[in-house]
Design a protein around this motif. Structure first.
Motif, PDB file in Angstrom:
ATOM      1  N   THR A   1       4.138  69.497   8.157  1.00 48.34           N
ATOM      2  CA  THR A   1       2.951  69.766   8.977  1.00 48.34           C
ATOM      3  C   THR A   1       1.757  69.980   8.052  1.00 48.34           C
ATOM      4  N   LYS A   2       0.666  69.286   8.362  1.00 50.21           N
ATOM      5  CA  LYS A   2      -0.511  69.383   7.501  1.00 50.21           C
ATOM      6  C   LYS A   2      -1.780  69.270   8.338  1.00 50.21           C
ATOM      7  N   ILE A   3      -2.833  69.988   7.898  1.00 54.38           N
ATOM      8  CA  ILE A   3      -4.158  69.838   8.508  1.00 54.38           C
ATOM      9  C   ILE A   3      -4.826  68.637   7.847  1.00 54.38           C
ATOM     10  N   CYS A   4      -5.111  67.606   8.622  1.00 58.66           N
ATOM     11  CA  CYS A   4      -5.650  66.348   8.076  1.00 58.66           C
ATOM     12  C   CYS A   4      -7.114  66.172   8.452  1.00 58.66           C
ATOM     13  N   LYS A   5      -7.864  65.597   7.547  1.00 58.05           N
ATOM     14  CA  LYS A   5      -9.251  65.225   7.827  1.00 58.05           C
ATOM     15  C   LYS A   5      -9.270  63.924   8.610  1.00 58.05           C
ATOM     16  N   MET A   6     -10.025  63.893   9.679  1.00 55.93           N
ATOM     17  CA  MET A   6     -10.114  62.702  10.518  1.00 55.93           C
ATOM     18  C   MET A   6     -11.517  62.111  10.412  1.00 55.93           C
TER      19      MET A   6
ATOM     20  N   ASN B   1     -18.762  65.622   3.262  1.00 53.71           N
ATOM     21  CA  ASN B   1     -18.959  65.104   4.612  1.00 53.71           C
ATOM     22  C   ASN B   1     -19.148  63.596   4.562  1.00 53.71           C
ATOM     23  N   GLU B   2     -18.980  62.969   5.710  1.00 53.40           N
ATOM     24  CA  GLU B   2     -19.402  61.579   5.864  1.00 53.40           C
ATOM     25  C   GLU B   2     -20.854  61.600   6.339  1.00 53.40           C
TER      26      GLU B   2
ATOM     27  N   GLU C   1     -13.539  65.758  11.201  1.00 54.10           N
ATOM     28  CA  GLU C   1     -12.767  66.503  12.189  1.00 54.10           C
ATOM     29  C   GLU C   1     -11.432  66.857  11.533  1.00 54.10           C
ATOM     30  N   LYS C   2     -10.873  68.016  11.900  1.00 49.23           N
ATOM     31  CA  LYS C   2      -9.582  68.424  11.334  1.00 49.23           C
ATOM     32  C   LYS C   2      -8.541  68.505  12.436  1.00 49.23           C
ATOM     33  N   LYS C   3      -7.368  67.963  12.145  1.00 47.84           N
ATOM     34  CA  LYS C   3      -6.299  67.919  13.143  1.00 47.84           C
ATOM     35  C   LYS C   3      -4.969  68.206  12.472  1.00 47.84           C
TER      36      LYS C   3
END
Length: 224
Positions: free
Chosen positions: A189-194, A106-107, A179-181
């Motif tokens: 297509t990829k789920i990225c950490k924001m 986590n941040e 956050e995941k987007k």
């Protein structure tokens, strides 16, 4: 250590330290007792901060030498000896209080408190342990060489002076999960950490300002 036992430091390697701690008078330029209590601020933000580490002097008492399997001592770290006014190395270090100290999933937002009163709000995109390793690089030796940031030097010197005056210096953390987007680009297509922690630091600092009409006294700069 009681304040009366503290010896005066010699002139700081960086004069801006004087905006926060008066070396000649051996005192902070602000009143610790006038800074907001962490418990009160937790009620305002409606969240609990976790005590993750305590700042202590980098002495043999706090960091005794470790032995190898054959009984001989491992190479000892460089240590500060209380009262050694000309010492230019690492004067303080941090002892883990909870597992969140080393969390890299986590941040984190963090608070530095002196006797449970908030003096700084900050953030890190890495673990809190890693951020405070960076702070620990803020030594007089590094400052004289021009190899450390002014923020690291000022925070380290202030924490050192608070500890040696007998204050309890603690690091508290507020978890900021990524956050995941889902993003589609380049035919993939990829789920990225924001990351949002920089914006959240701005938000919590703004909340602090609105309530107390000033930023935390040791917020030398916001964002890192």
């Amino acid at each position: 250590m009681e304040e009366k036992e503290c010896k005066k430091m010699k002139a700081p390697a960086y004069e801006k330290l004087g905006d926060y701690f008066n070396v000649e008078r051996n005192e902070f330029v602000f009143s610790i007792e006038e800074q907001p209590e962490v418990e009160e601020f937790e009620k305002i933000i409606e969240e609990k901060a976790i005590v993750v580490a305590e700042c202590v002097l980098n002495t043999e008492e706090n960091f005794p030498g470790q032995k190898k399997k054959d009984g001989s001592l491992k190479k000892q770290r460089e240590l500060y000896k209380p009262g050694e006014e000309d010492y230019k190395g690492k004067k303080v270090d941090y002892i883990k209080v909870s597992e969140e100290w080393t969390d890299k999933e986590n941040e984190w937002l963090y608070l530095i408190t002196y006797n449970k009163r908030i003096v700084k709000i900050g953030m890190t995109i890495s673990s809190l342990e890693d951020r405070y390793k960076s702070y620990s690089c803020g030594t007089t030796r590094a400052m004289e060489k021009g190899s450390c940031s002014t923020t690291n030097f000022i925070i380290t010197e202030c924490n050192f002076n608070a500890v040696r005056k007998g204050m309890k210096v603690e690091i508290l953390g507020i978890k900021c999960p990524f956050e995941k987007k889902e993003i589609t680009r380049y035919g993939v297509t990829k789920i990225c950490k924001m990351s949002s922690v920089r914006d959240q630091e701005t938000m919590i600092t703004e909340c602090f300002r609105k309530r107390y009409n000033h930023k935390p006294v040791l917020c030398v700069q916001e964002g890192k």
